[in-house]
Scaffold this motif. Structure first.
Motif, PDB file in Angstrom:
ATOM      1  N   MET A   1      -2.732  -1.008  -1.320  1.00 26.35           N
ATOM      2  CA  MET A   1      -2.846   0.439  -1.479  1.00 26.35           C
ATOM      3  C   MET A   1      -3.628   0.780  -2.754  1.00 26.35           C
ATOM      4  O   MET A   1      -4.431   1.692  -2.757  1.00 26.35           O
ATOM      5  CB  MET A   1      -1.462   1.086  -1.550  1.00 26.35           C
ATOM      6  CG  MET A   1      -0.680   1.031  -0.245  1.00 26.35           C
ATOM      7  SD  MET A   1      -1.306   2.185   0.977  1.00 26.35           S
ATOM      8  CE  MET A   1      -0.048   2.056   2.226  1.00 26.35           C
ATOM      9  N   ASP A   2      -3.357   0.019  -3.839  1.00 24.61           N
ATOM     10  CA  ASP A   2      -4.020   0.278  -5.116  1.00 24.61           C
ATOM     11  C   ASP A   2      -5.531   0.101  -4.992  1.00 24.61           C
ATOM     12  O   ASP A   2      -6.306   0.838  -5.593  1.00 24.61           O
ATOM     13  CB  ASP A   2      -3.475  -0.663  -6.201  1.00 24.61           C
ATOM     14  CG  ASP A   2      -2.028  -0.324  -6.560  1.00 24.61           C
ATOM     15  OD1 ASP A   2      -1.635   0.831  -6.314  1.00 24.61           O
ATOM     16  OD2 ASP A   2      -1.314  -1.207  -7.048  1.00 24.61           O
ATOM     17  N   ILE A   3      -5.925  -0.893  -4.213  1.00 29.50           N
ATOM     18  CA  ILE A   3      -7.360  -1.162  -4.030  1.00 29.50           C
ATOM     19  C   ILE A   3      -8.033   0.041  -3.376  1.00 29.50           C
ATOM     20  O   ILE A   3      -9.106   0.485  -3.801  1.00 29.50           O
ATOM     21  CB  ILE A   3      -7.574  -2.436  -3.183  1.00 29.50           C
ATOM     22  CG1 ILE A   3      -7.152  -3.675  -3.983  1.00 29.50           C
ATOM     23  CG2 ILE A   3      -9.035  -2.560  -2.754  1.00 29.50           C
ATOM     24  CD1 ILE A   3      -7.141  -4.955  -3.180  1.00 29.50           C
ATOM     25  N   ILE A   4      -7.410   0.603  -2.333  1.00 27.99           N
ATOM     26  CA  ILE A   4      -7.977   1.762  -1.632  1.00 27.99           C
ATOM     27  C   ILE A   4      -8.020   2.970  -2.567  1.00 27.99           C
ATOM     28  O   ILE A   4      -9.006   3.724  -2.589  1.00 27.99           O
ATOM     29  CB  ILE A   4      -7.161   2.072  -0.361  1.00 27.99           C
ATOM     30  CG1 ILE A   4      -7.396   0.970   0.671  1.00 27.99           C
ATOM     31  CG2 ILE A   4      -7.537   3.436   0.211  1.00 27.99           C
ATOM     32  CD1 ILE A   4      -6.578   1.085   1.924  1.00 27.99           C
ATOM     33  N   ALA A   5      -6.971   3.162  -3.370  1.00 28.21           N
ATOM     34  CA  ALA A   5      -6.928   4.293  -4.303  1.00 28.21           C
ATOM     35  C   ALA A   5      -7.971   4.157  -5.396  1.00 28.21           C
ATOM     36  O   ALA A   5      -8.633   5.132  -5.774  1.00 28.21           O
ATOM     37  CB  ALA A   5      -5.527   4.393  -4.921  1.00 28.21           C
ATOM     38  N   ALA A 287     -13.408   4.085  10.963  1.00 27.47           N
ATOM     39  CA  ALA A 287     -12.083   3.526  10.663  1.00 27.47           C
ATOM     40  C   ALA A 287     -11.895   3.403   9.158  1.00 27.47           C
ATOM     41  O   ALA A 287     -10.846   3.784   8.614  1.00 27.47           O
ATOM     42  CB  ALA A 287     -11.920   2.159  11.327  1.00 27.47           C
ATOM     43  N   VAL A 288     -12.916   2.883   8.471  1.00 27.05           N
ATOM     44  CA  VAL A 288     -12.855   2.728   7.011  1.00 27.05           C
ATOM     45  C   VAL A 288     -12.706   4.092   6.342  1.00 27.05           C
ATOM     46  O   VAL A 288     -11.846   4.286   5.470  1.00 27.05           O
ATOM     47  CB  VAL A 288     -14.119   2.001   6.475  1.00 27.05           C
ATOM     48  CG1 VAL A 288     -14.136   2.003   4.949  1.00 27.05           C
ATOM     49  CG2 VAL A 288     -14.182   0.580   7.003  1.00 27.05           C
ATOM     50  N   VAL A 289     -13.542   5.046   6.740  1.00 30.59           N
ATOM     51  CA  VAL A 289     -13.505   6.389   6.145  1.00 30.59           C
ATOM     52  C   VAL A 289     -12.133   7.033   6.356  1.00 30.59           C
ATOM     53  O   VAL A 289     -11.555   7.625   5.439  1.00 30.59           O
ATOM     54  CB  VAL A 289     -14.617   7.285   6.746  1.00 30.59           C
ATOM     55  CG1 VAL A 289     -14.491   8.715   6.244  1.00 30.59           C
ATOM     56  CG2 VAL A 289     -15.992   6.725   6.393  1.00 30.59           C
ATOM     57  N   SER A 290     -11.607   6.898   7.575  1.00 32.61           N
ATOM     58  CA  SER A 290     -10.304   7.481   7.899  1.00 32.61           C
ATOM     59  C   SER A 290      -9.181   6.889   7.046  1.00 32.61           C
ATOM     60  O   SER A 290      -8.342   7.621   6.504  1.00 32.61           O
ATOM     61  CB  SER A 290      -9.993   7.259   9.385  1.00 32.61           C
ATOM     62  OG  SER A 290      -8.673   7.622   9.690  1.00 32.61           O
ATOM     63  N   ILE A 291      -9.159   5.557   6.905  1.00 32.89           N
ATOM     64  CA  ILE A 291      -8.101   4.884   6.139  1.00 32.89           C
ATOM     65  C   ILE A 291      -8.176   5.260   4.662  1.00 32.89           C
ATOM     66  O   ILE A 291      -7.161   5.553   4.024  1.00 32.89           O
ATOM     67  CB  ILE A 291      -8.195   3.348   6.324  1.00 32.89           C
ATOM     68  CG1 ILE A 291      -7.860   2.972   7.765  1.00 32.89           C
ATOM     69  CG2 ILE A 291      -7.238   2.627   5.368  1.00 32.89           C
ATOM     70  CD1 ILE A 291      -8.236   1.545   8.139  1.00 32.89           C
ATOM     71  N   VAL A 292      -9.406   5.284   4.125  1.00 35.23           N
ATOM     72  CA  VAL A 292      -9.569   5.616   2.698  1.00 35.23           C
ATOM     73  C   VAL A 292      -9.158   7.066   2.437  1.00 35.23           C
ATOM     74  O   VAL A 292      -8.427   7.358   1.487  1.00 35.23           O
ATOM     75  CB  VAL A 292     -11.024   5.366   2.236  1.00 35.23           C
ATOM     76  CG1 VAL A 292     -11.246   5.925   0.830  1.00 35.23           C
ATOM     77  CG2 VAL A 292     -11.346   3.876   2.270  1.00 35.23           C
ATOM     78  N   GLN A 293      -9.617   7.990   3.292  1.00 33.17           N
ATOM     79  CA  GLN A 293      -9.330   9.406   3.077  1.00 33.17           C
ATOM     80  C   GLN A 293      -7.858   9.757   3.286  1.00 33.17           C
ATOM     81  O   GLN A 293      -7.357  10.731   2.727  1.00 33.17           O
ATOM     82  CB  GLN A 293     -10.211  10.259   3.992  1.00 33.17           C
ATOM     83  CG  GLN A 293     -11.679  10.255   3.578  1.00 33.17           C
ATOM     84  CD  GLN A 293     -12.551  11.125   4.461  1.00 33.17           C
ATOM     85  OE1 GLN A 293     -12.159  11.496   5.569  1.00 33.17           O
ATOM     86  NE2 GLN A 293     -13.752  11.446   3.982  1.00 33.17           N
ATOM     87  N   SER A 294      -7.144   8.933   4.096  1.00 31.81           N
ATOM     88  CA  SER A 294      -5.713   9.191   4.313  1.00 31.81           C
ATOM     89  C   SER A 294      -4.847   8.313   3.403  1.00 31.81           C
ATOM     90  O   SER A 294      -3.658   8.154   3.648  1.00 31.81           O
ATOM     91  CB  SER A 294      -5.351   8.939   5.775  1.00 31.81           C
ATOM     92  OG  SER A 294      -5.579   7.583   6.119  1.00 31.81           O
ATOM     93  N   SER A 295      -5.480   7.735   2.368  1.00 27.37           N
ATOM     94  CA  SER A 295      -4.779   6.905   1.363  1.00 27.37           C
ATOM     95  C   SER A 295      -4.034   5.726   1.982  1.00 27.37           C
ATOM     96  O   SER A 295      -2.907   5.396   1.586  1.00 27.37           O
ATOM     97  CB  SER A 295      -3.796   7.775   0.567  1.00 27.37           C
ATOM     98  OG  SER A 295      -4.475   8.837  -0.054  1.00 27.37           O
TER      99      SER A 295
END
Length: 421
Positions: A1-5, A287-295
């Protein structure tokens, strides 16, 4: 999660770059297949084919490429298995785009018509195996993909064979082939436009929310097909035909009539292809954009960001313009000698197979469908009409595509994971 944030914007930019690269590969390889028969029959020059593809592929990708897309291509992997590890799914999708794009670049350079769908599926399987293990893969879906290697080329080949045989008997083997062509080509135009309309309505425009029933789709397709047949019949009758042309090349005037038909099918197939296959590039990217934007939240379906569809459309166009000529040459002239009437039989069979596969849910590769159709047309003239060396190389490249995509994705997955760790 920290990596995405921490790296969210960077991950989206990297995914966008590799998504563009993948779209470029689709343009260089897959679009060249759709245009190869038109160029090979000399109905269109390479420049004209690229221009038509640029307009209609982009229109198909942008207008009918989709408001909502499945984030996991073809349901090949279980997205729920990544619920606790969204960063692995993000790394995997980025690695898959780079892997599939790299394989398509290599295949296009050598002129191999491979499947963009199977390239991305192989890549997704590869990263899933090394990240979570074999239980993350839906192997029954994979079996369907492998089965389609045999089923779709065989089906399109049979359809192309009988289509060309009908053309020979109804037109070429008559006392007055030109008169027969003027009589029957409008019928073939009706059939062609009918199939193309069904492809577009069933595989393309459903993405923009135009959810038509089967009865509505068939009704609209019949109306458009009748109108096209009448219009083309009038156009054919107004054309000037010089009997002396037949002295240089037998049936030259008849092939001229079929040349008109080839241009129509090239435009329509480009639109249908753009609306359908752009998903190979934008599915993993969205998929990448969706996951990143939804944290880090993983959704089965997601809305596409406004900039993703034009990115895919532009990538496809640039890919075709820069490297598409090599695969065009393989499909158009390498497998067998094509004339406009033979090219038409191949394109009609390809489109018909796409419609049948769409209705039955069969995983399909437009590449393999078209190559099978061109083979079927060649076989109608005897096995000697086929270049077996070219066919052998094509079949080998098909078999290699899935493992090649998987191996490249595994390598890139570990590199990307190391870069962000």
């Amino acid at each position: 999660m920290d990596i995405i944030a921490n790296y969210g914007t960077t991950l989206i930019l990297v995914a966008a770059l590799f998504g563009f690269f993948m779209a470029w590969g689709i343009g260089a390889n897959d679009v060249a297949n759709a245009m190869g028969t038109s160029v090979g029959t000399r109905s269109l020059t390479i420049k004209q084919a690229i221009l038509i593809a640029m307009v209609f592929e982009f229109a198909g990708a942008y207008l009918a490429g989709g408001e909502v897309t499945s984030t996991i291509k073809n349901g090949i992997i279980d997205s729920n298995a990544f619920a606790g590890h969204p960063d692995l799914l993000v790394f995997g999708m980025i690695a898959s785009l780079l892997a599939a794009g790299t394989w398509l670049l290599l295949a296009s350079y050598f002129g191999w018509p491979v499947s963009t769908t199977h390239s991305i599926i192989g890549a997704i399987i590869g990263f899933a195996l090394v990240s979570l293990g074999s239980e993350a893969v839906h192997w029954n879906k994979v079996a369907g993909v492998v089965g389609s290697w045999i089923i779709t080329p065989a089906l399109s080949g049979v359809l192309a064979y009988f289509t060309f045989i009908s053309v020979q008997r109804l037109i070429f083997n008559t006392d007055n082939p030109l008169a027969a062509a003027k009589k029957y080509v409008p019928v073939y135009i009706f059939m062609t436009v009918m199939v193309i309309c069904l492809v577009t309505l069933k595989k393309g425009l459903k993405h923009v929310g135009l959810d038509m029933s089967d009865a509505q789709s068939w009704g609209l397709s019949i109306l458009v097909s009748l109108f096209s047949a009448v219009l083309c019949s009038l156009y054919i009758k107004r054309q000037q035909y010089n009997p002396n042309d037949d002295k240089d090349m037998h049936y030259s005037n008849v092939e001229k009539v079929f040349g008109i038909l080839m241009v129509v099918t090239a435009c329509a197939m480009a639109f249908a292809h753009g609306s359908n296959d752009v998903a190979n590039a934008i599915g993993p990217l969205s998929a990448v954009v969706s996951i990143v934007q939804s944290s880090g939240e993983i959704a089965a379906k997601s809305s596409i960001a406004w900039w993703i569809l034009p990115l895919g459309g532009i990538g496809i166009v640039i890919g075709l313009a820069s490297l598409g000529h090599k695969v065009m040459a393989t499909v158009g002239t390498g497998i067998t000698h094509l004339t406009p009437s033979r090219g038409f039989a191949a394109q009609l069979a390809t489109a018909a197979t796409v419609v049948i596969a769409s209705g039955t849910g069969l995983p399909i590769s437009t590449t393999q469908t078209l190559v099978g159709a061109v083979m079927g047309v060649g076989l109608a003239r005897g096995i000697a009409a086929l270049n077996l060396n070219v066919l052998r190389n094509i079949v080998v490249s098909w078999i290699v595509t899935l493992p090649a995509g998987a191996i490249l994705a595994i390598i890139f997955f570990y590199i990307i994971q190391w870069c962000f760790s």
